[in-house]
Design a protein around this motif. Structure first.
Motif, PDB file in Angstrom:
ATOM      1  N   MET A  66       0.837  -1.207   0.000  1.00 27.06           N
ATOM      2  CA  MET A  66       0.000   0.000   0.000  1.00 27.06           C
ATOM      3  C   MET A  66       0.872   1.258   0.000  1.00 27.06           C
ATOM      4  SD  MET A  66       0.411   1.165   3.302  1.00 27.06           S
ATOM      5  CE  MET A  66      -1.000   2.175   3.732  1.00 27.06           C
ATOM      6  N   ILE A  67       2.199   1.082  -0.162  1.00 24.95           N
ATOM      7  CA  ILE A  67       3.111   2.212  -0.046  1.00 24.95           C
ATOM      8  C   ILE A  67       3.673   2.619  -1.415  1.00 24.95           C
ATOM      9  CG2 ILE A  67       3.846   1.862   2.323  1.00 24.95           C
ATOM     10  CD1 ILE A  67       5.952   0.494  -0.489  1.00 24.95           C
ATOM     11  N   ARG A  68       4.106   3.853  -1.514  1.00 29.27           N
ATOM     12  CA  ARG A  68       4.884   4.276  -2.662  1.00 29.27           C
ATOM     13  C   ARG A  68       6.358   4.316  -2.272  1.00 29.27           C
ATOM     14  NH1 ARG A  68       3.416   6.403  -7.028  1.00 29.27           N
ATOM     15  NH2 ARG A  68       1.428   7.167  -6.270  1.00 29.27           N
ATOM     16  N   LYS A  69       6.666   5.088  -1.224  1.00 27.23           N
ATOM     17  CA  LYS A  69       8.040   5.177  -0.763  1.00 27.23           C
ATOM     18  C   LYS A  69       8.044   5.214   0.758  1.00 27.23           C
ATOM     19  CE  LYS A  69      12.318   7.745  -1.209  1.00 27.23           C
ATOM     20  NZ  LYS A  69      12.962   8.976  -1.620  1.00 27.23           N
ATOM     21  N   VAL A  70       8.871   4.385   1.359  1.00 31.58           N
ATOM     22  CA  VAL A  70       8.952   4.357   2.811  1.00 31.58           C
ATOM     23  C   VAL A  70      10.335   4.817   3.242  1.00 31.58           C
ATOM     24  CG1 VAL A  70       8.828   2.913   4.871  1.00 31.58           C
ATOM     25  CG2 VAL A  70       7.304   2.456   2.941  1.00 31.58           C
ATOM     26  N   GLU A  71      10.373   5.817   4.124  1.00 30.34           N
ATOM     27  CA  GLU A  71      11.612   6.229   4.766  1.00 30.34           C
ATOM     28  C   GLU A  71      11.461   5.889   6.239  1.00 30.34           C
ATOM     29  OE1 GLU A  71      12.791  10.305   2.982  1.00 30.34           O
ATOM     30  OE2 GLU A  71      10.700   9.980   2.472  1.00 30.34           O
ATOM     31  N   PHE A  72      12.502   6.103   7.031  1.00 30.76           N
ATOM     32  CA  PHE A  72      12.397   5.715   8.429  1.00 30.76           C
ATOM     33  C   PHE A  72      11.298   6.484   9.160  1.00 30.76           C
ATOM     34  CE2 PHE A  72      16.636   3.776   7.925  1.00 30.76           C
ATOM     35  CZ  PHE A  72      16.292   2.515   8.405  1.00 30.76           C
ATOM     36  N   GLU A  73      11.079   7.727   8.801  1.00 29.75           N
ATOM     37  CA  GLU A  73      10.152   8.560   9.557  1.00 29.75           C
ATOM     38  C   GLU A  73       8.812   8.773   8.858  1.00 29.75           C
ATOM     39  OE1 GLU A  73      10.871   9.281  12.497  1.00 29.75           O
ATOM     40  OE2 GLU A  73      13.030   8.822  12.479  1.00 29.75           O
ATOM     41  N   ARG A  74       8.769   8.549   7.543  1.00 28.66           N
ATOM     42  CA  ARG A  74       7.518   8.856   6.844  1.00 28.66           C
ATOM     43  C   ARG A  74       7.338   7.933   5.643  1.00 28.66           C
ATOM     44  NH1 ARG A  74      11.302  12.370   5.564  1.00 28.66           N
ATOM     45  NH2 ARG A  74      10.916  13.615   7.406  1.00 28.66           N
ATOM     46  N   THR A  75       6.087   7.933   5.164  1.00 31.94           N
ATOM     47  CA  THR A  75       5.731   7.055   4.056  1.00 31.94           C
ATOM     48  C   THR A  75       4.779   7.787   3.134  1.00 31.94           C
ATOM     49  OG1 THR A  75       6.022   5.014   5.302  1.00 31.94           O
ATOM     50  CG2 THR A  75       4.475   4.931   3.485  1.00 31.94           C
ATOM     51  N   SER A  76       4.973   7.635   1.849  1.00 27.28           N
ATOM     52  CA  SER A  76       3.932   8.101   0.937  1.00 27.28           C
ATOM     53  C   SER A  76       3.199   6.878   0.412  1.00 27.28           C
ATOM     54  CB  SER A  76       4.541   8.912  -0.214  1.00 27.28           C
ATOM     55  OG  SER A  76       5.496   8.130  -0.900  1.00 27.28           O
ATOM     56  N   PHE A  77       1.908   7.044   0.199  1.00 23.84           N
ATOM     57  CA  PHE A  77       1.068   5.884  -0.068  1.00 23.84           C
ATOM     58  C   PHE A  77       0.866   5.635  -1.544  1.00 23.84           C
ATOM     59  CE2 PHE A  77      -0.252   7.369   4.184  1.00 23.84           C
ATOM     60  CZ  PHE A  77       0.312   6.318   4.881  1.00 23.84           C
ATOM     61  N   ASN A  78       0.560   4.390  -1.836  1.00 28.12           N
ATOM     62  CA  ASN A  78       0.338   3.947  -3.196  1.00 28.12           C
ATOM     63  C   ASN A  78      -0.958   4.559  -3.746  1.00 28.12           C
ATOM     64  OD1 ASN A  78       0.493   2.488  -5.572  1.00 28.12           O
ATOM     65  ND2 ASN A  78       0.930   0.547  -4.538  1.00 28.12           N
ATOM     66  N   ASP A  79      -1.120   4.429  -5.054  1.00 29.08           N
ATOM     67  CA  ASP A  79      -2.347   4.895  -5.703  1.00 29.08           C
ATOM     68  C   ASP A  79      -3.500   3.952  -5.383  1.00 29.08           C
ATOM     69  OD1 ASP A  79      -1.001   6.990  -6.937  1.00 29.08           O
ATOM     70  OD2 ASP A  79      -0.394   5.717  -8.628  1.00 29.08           O
ATOM     71  N   LEU A  80      -4.690   4.399  -5.714  1.00 24.87           N
ATOM     72  CA  LEU A  80      -5.859   3.511  -5.665  1.00 24.87           C
ATOM     73  C   LEU A  80      -5.674   2.401  -6.705  1.00 24.87           C
ATOM     74  CD1 LEU A  80      -8.870   5.958  -5.522  1.00 24.87           C
ATOM     75  CD2 LEU A  80      -7.989   4.519  -3.683  1.00 24.87           C
TER      76      LEU A  80
END
Lengths: 415, 130
Positions: free
Chosen positions: A259-273
């Motif tokens: 469900m992720i686009r990019k995960v860093e240690f502190e934050r995550t951006s989410f995948n598209d629908l």
């Protein structure tokens, strides 16, 4: 009347292997509990076996051939669902475990983001617990209040004052077809009024999608939830349909892989629908199985399914009518036009569980109890009911066996 | 299963013995079978010698749960409360006889579970004997 020799019906029955396996007492299986779960045609069983034996692989990240094939089959199944309910966009189809999980997803994601103290959630008195308890929890968390569209003595929603009921409503959460009585909700009378006041509309379609042609765009609902296993598909796969803009605006429900686009240690951006809402490895096999179930229903035709169930209900009502003089009470409107393939009943002073046990000895499967609608049962004053529910593979002969089983129960209980 | 519903079972179902409530029970308990909605309440009256001298049950449900609770109340009268606490499901099986399917066993033993929990709860409140 349904011709017993109907070739189409006979070939449908032959597609369901379980229906040709006798019970331990040597009886023909008369399966009248499809509202709980449907039987599966061979093509669905084969789709599961084919996935596991020919191309079992995880989806979306694999670069090798069988992973690509699994991904294609998984996403093709999603497209079949979108077309089956006439969604505008495949991205509006979110896989869940079942209708219950789909409703909870909306409660936790959309609900916690949008429902505030003082808001009203409007539902009805005949909801399955799955479309009631999540809203009770949401109301507790947010300070919103629940309001109920009443049902009359036939189990029909009372909609004369629908505009009054809708006053201040943030969310209308309502079932399309009652699992206890089979009554079909006239969504066309409620949904436009709810939309007119800006309410969000969620429909629990677990008992509708298997039995009626459903068009989510024509219904103009925001969310529509249903389960695969009640529509010839496997258990463990369900669907949340949501309008794209709404789904885009919602926070994720579960977090993790896929469900992720990019995960860093502190934050995550989410995948598209739709993948934003599909954390972790999905139920690949069962999604593909549900795709095969939809292929099957498409071949039969949902209009045929609805017509067949109407005929069966009409025939059952005709055959059961003589037993009413001996204490058989059939609940609901008793009008095949107003109900799906569901009949709830009690027989004199025979408790529904005793009735179900006696019918079981003749290979007849009916459900007995509160059908996960305890508030409705309480309101109607029914401690329990027996429920016979029909599907495309049921025949007039099944109804005849049910009637004979009820005659036997009357004899056992010396009615 | 259909041979389970013999005349004496139907008789206890339709004419339950010791049905109702006690005005002043020593101890009461109730429980339900959430699967099917059967409900049973048991009121026990215990005399100074620790003997159950009166009992009533109330509730609603299937013939199996109601008839076996009715039959059980006839056994309970005159029993030492400590023995009620130690009853096993054999007493129910002896009462209702053969033919009960595994899926219905919970119905048959509901009254027993309620009577036992009443007895166990009451005994727990008794002063130590030493």
């Amino acid at each position: 009347m349904i011709a017993v020799g109907d070739a189409k019906l006979a070939s449908i029955v032959a597609d369901f292997p379980i229906l040709s396996h006798p019970t331990s007492r040597g009886k023909r299986l008369v399966y009248l509990d499809s509202a709980a779960t449907s039987q599966k045609p061979q093509s669905v069983i084969d789709a599961l076996v084919e996935y596991y034996s020919d191309y079992n692989a995880n989806i979306h990240r694999g670069v090798y051939e069988i992973a690509a094939r699994a991904t294609d089959a998984f996403e093709a199944a999603r497209a079949k669902v979108a077309r089956f309910i006439n969604a505008a966009d495949t991205r509006e189809i979110i896989w869940t475990r079942n209708a219950t999980e789909a409703i909870n997803l909306v409660g936790y994601s959309w609900g916690l983001q949008n429902v505030k103290s003082g808001d009203v959630i409007l539902t009805s008195e005949l909801e399955h617990h799955s479309n009631l308890v999540p809203w009770q929890l949401l109301a507790e968390k947010t300070g919103a209040t629940l309001r109920f569209i009443p049902v009359d003595h036939r189990g029909m929603l009372v909609l004369e004052d629908v505009d009054t009921l809708l006053r201040g409503v943030k969310l209308l959460a309502i079932s399309h077809v009652s699992n206890t009585l089979g009554t079909i909700t006239p969504l066309e009378k409620i949904v436009p009024r709810a939309r007119a006041i800006g309410a969000t509309v969620l429909v629990d379609g677990a008992q509708a999608v298997p039995h009626l042609a459903v068009d989510v765009r024509a219904l103009d609902v925001d969310f529509y939830a249903f389960s695969g296993h009640k529509m010839l598909g496997p258990t463990g796969i369900g669907v949340l349909y949501g309008k794209r803009a709404l789904l885009e605006s919602m926070p994720p429900f579960l977090a993790g892989g896929d469900m992720i686009r990019k995960v860093e240690f502190e934050r995550t951006s989410f995948n598209d629908l739709p993948w934003k809402f599909e954390a972790g490895t999905s139920n690949i096999a069962d999604a593909i199985g549900l795709g095969a179930a939809i292929d099957y229903l498409d071949r039969v035709g949902m209009d045929w399914v609805r017509g067949h169930e109407r005929e069966l209900v009409a025939y059952a009502l005709e055959r059961l009518a003589p037993l009413e003089a001996r204490g058989l009470a059939i609940y609901g409107p008793k009008d095949p036009a107003l109900i799906s393939g569901v009949l709830s009943f009690n027989f004199a002073d025979i408790h529904a569980h005793d009735l179900a046990s006696i019918l079981d000895t003749d290979g007849i499967c009916v459900r007995a109890g509160h059908h996960c609608t305890m508030p409705l049962m309480e309101k109607m004053g029914w401690p329990a009911t027996a429920r016979a529910s029909f599907y495309l593979y049921n025949t007039a002969a099944d109804v005849d066996v049910l009637v004979a089983g009820l005659e036997k129960a009357a004899a056992v209980f010396k009615l | 299963m259909d041979d389970f519903y013999r005349d004496f079972i139907l008789d206890h179902y339709r004419n339950p013995r010791n049905f109702g409530r006690l005005d002043q029970p020593t101890v009461s308990a109730e429980d339900l079978n959430p699967l099917c909605g059967d409900e049973i309440r048991m009121d026990l009256h215990v005399n100074g010698a620790g003997i159950v001298d009166d009992v009533r049950f109330s509730g609603k449900g299937c013939a199996i749960s109601q008839a076996s609770a009715s039959m059980l109340t006839e056994e309970l009268k005159g029993m030492r409360l400590e023995d009620v606490a130690k009853l096993t499901k054999e007493v129910v099986l002896e009462n209702v006889g053969i033919g009960i399917s595994p899926t219905r066993m919970k119905c048959a033993t509901l009254g027993l579970r309620v009577a036992k929990s009443a007895a166990i709860g009451e005994i727990a409140g008794w002063p130590d004997e030493e």
